[in-house]
Design an enzyme around this catalytic site. Structure first.
Site, short mmCIF file in Angstrom:
data_model
loop_
_atom_site.label_atom_id
_atom_site.label_comp_id
_atom_site.label_asym_id
_atom_site.label_seq_id
_atom_site.Cartn_x
_atom_site.Cartn_y
_atom_site.Cartn_z
N ILE A 21 7.51 5.69 -4.29
CA ILE A 21 7.82 4.17 -4.72
C ILE A 21 8.19 3.94 -5.84
CG2 ILE A 21 5.67 4.15 -3.39
CD1 ILE A 21 3.94 4.51 -5.90
N TYR A 47 11.29 3.46 -8.35
CA TYR A 47 12.45 3.03 -8.40
C TYR A 47 13.32 2.91 -9.87
CZ TYR A 47 10.94 -2.13 -9.61
OH TYR A 47 10.27 -3.01 -10.51
N LYS A 68 -4.11 -5.96 -11.42
CA LYS A 68 -4.39 -5.46 -10.62
C LYS A 68 -5.34 -5.16 -9.64
CE LYS A 68 0.06 -4.09 -9.14
NZ LYS A 68 1.23 -3.03 -7.65
#
Ligand code: ATR
Length: 274
Positions: free
Chosen positions: A217, A219, A66
């Protein structure tokens, strides 16, 4: 020509993006394919050039690329530049690749899908000060959340975050633990609790208010130790599935021009990871 999309990362087998996007193409009658591609850190530049050469319409970027992908893209959206991270790449009309970050906005849409917009003046505590926390803090600020505090194990990083974004204040995890019941919205952004059976949290959350709204955040597992505790005391919970689906939906909108059905997707994925 048939459009094709991808997600690049390492590891990549666990990614639910191919399943999610393919299901949206089917629902929306779009003739497209979505392919998971494992790309090693040292091969990122070659991979980006190859995707471009082969005419990819767009791709998602996940761990560990990222941040490092930014240097290989032609253009970077302002939010992604401020975040220092890209999770969505769009092929522009002229063939250039532009990077966006949809994580923060995805989180806020997921949160407000559950709690509405009426809590924007309430006190928010973001736990963690990494890339995810930064994106979320920025998106919350842009939506008019006024009262944001960031806590982190390494307090200097929390200070860096609030200084960079010009928001609220930074505190240590110990301080957060002691003052926890003062916060209405609690957002868990660290990787703690990601592993099944791992009950390690960044700090004690015994003082969480029963009126709190607790969002995670992570999951997988769906019910992290943080959310499990919140649920046990009767607080409102927001699982990480919503953020995952909405960040993907915003990417989809960048690529295809309309917002897909997120509600059905959240229900489907929630059933799958339960
Ligand atoms: P991401 O981009 O997913 O946010 P990151 O940038 O590596 O990931 O940030 C991870 C965050 O989780 C940081 O806030 C980190 O705290 P430090 O800055 O002190 O390292 C936090 N974190 C990770 N493991 C933790 C743990 N066991 N206890 C407390 N905080 C933890």
């Amino acid at each position: 020509m048939k459009k094709w999309f991808a997600v690049i990362g390492d590891p990549i087998a666990q990614s639910k993006s191919p399943e999610m996007h393919t299901s949206w193409y089917e629902n929306d009658g779009i003739d497209a394919a979505f392919i998971p591609i494992q790309v090693k850190k040292e091969e990122l530049e070659k991979a980006v050039d190859s995707l471009k050469l082969l005419g990819v319409s767009g791709f998602c970027v996940t761990i560990p690329h990222k941040q490092s992908i930014i240097q290989y893209l032609d253009e970077i959206d302002e939010t992604a530049r401020l975040m220092g991270a890209v999770n969505t790449v769009v092929r522009l009309q002229n063939g250039k690749l532009k990077g966006y970050n949809t994580d923060g906005d995805g989180f806020v849409r997921s949160l407000e899908e559950v709690i509405g917009e009426e809590h924007r003046d309430q006190s928010v505590l973001i736990i963690g000060a990494g890339g995810a926390a930064r994106g979320i803090a920025f998106a919350l600020k842009n939506q008019g959340y006024e009262n944001i505090t960031v806590s982190n194990r390494t307090v200097s990083k929390a200070h860096d975050l609030v200084d960079a974004l010009g928001i609220g204040k930074a505190i240590s995890n110990d301080e957060a633990s002691e003052t926890l019941n003062q916060y209405k919205i609690l957002i868990q952004t660290t990787s703690a609790g990601m592993i099944y059976g791992d009950t390690d949290l960044p700090f004690s959350i015994d003082d969480m208010s029963t009126e709190a709204i607790a969002a995670d955040i992570v999951y997988n597992p769906l019910m992290t130790p943080f959310l499990q505790h919140a649920s046990n005391i009767g607080a409102t919970i927001v699982t990480g599935i919503g953020m995952f689906v909405h960040q993907g939906a915003i990417a989809y909108e960048h690529w295809l021009g309309h917002y897909p059905n997120t509600k059905a997707m959240i229900e489907k994925l929630t059933e799958n990871v339960k």
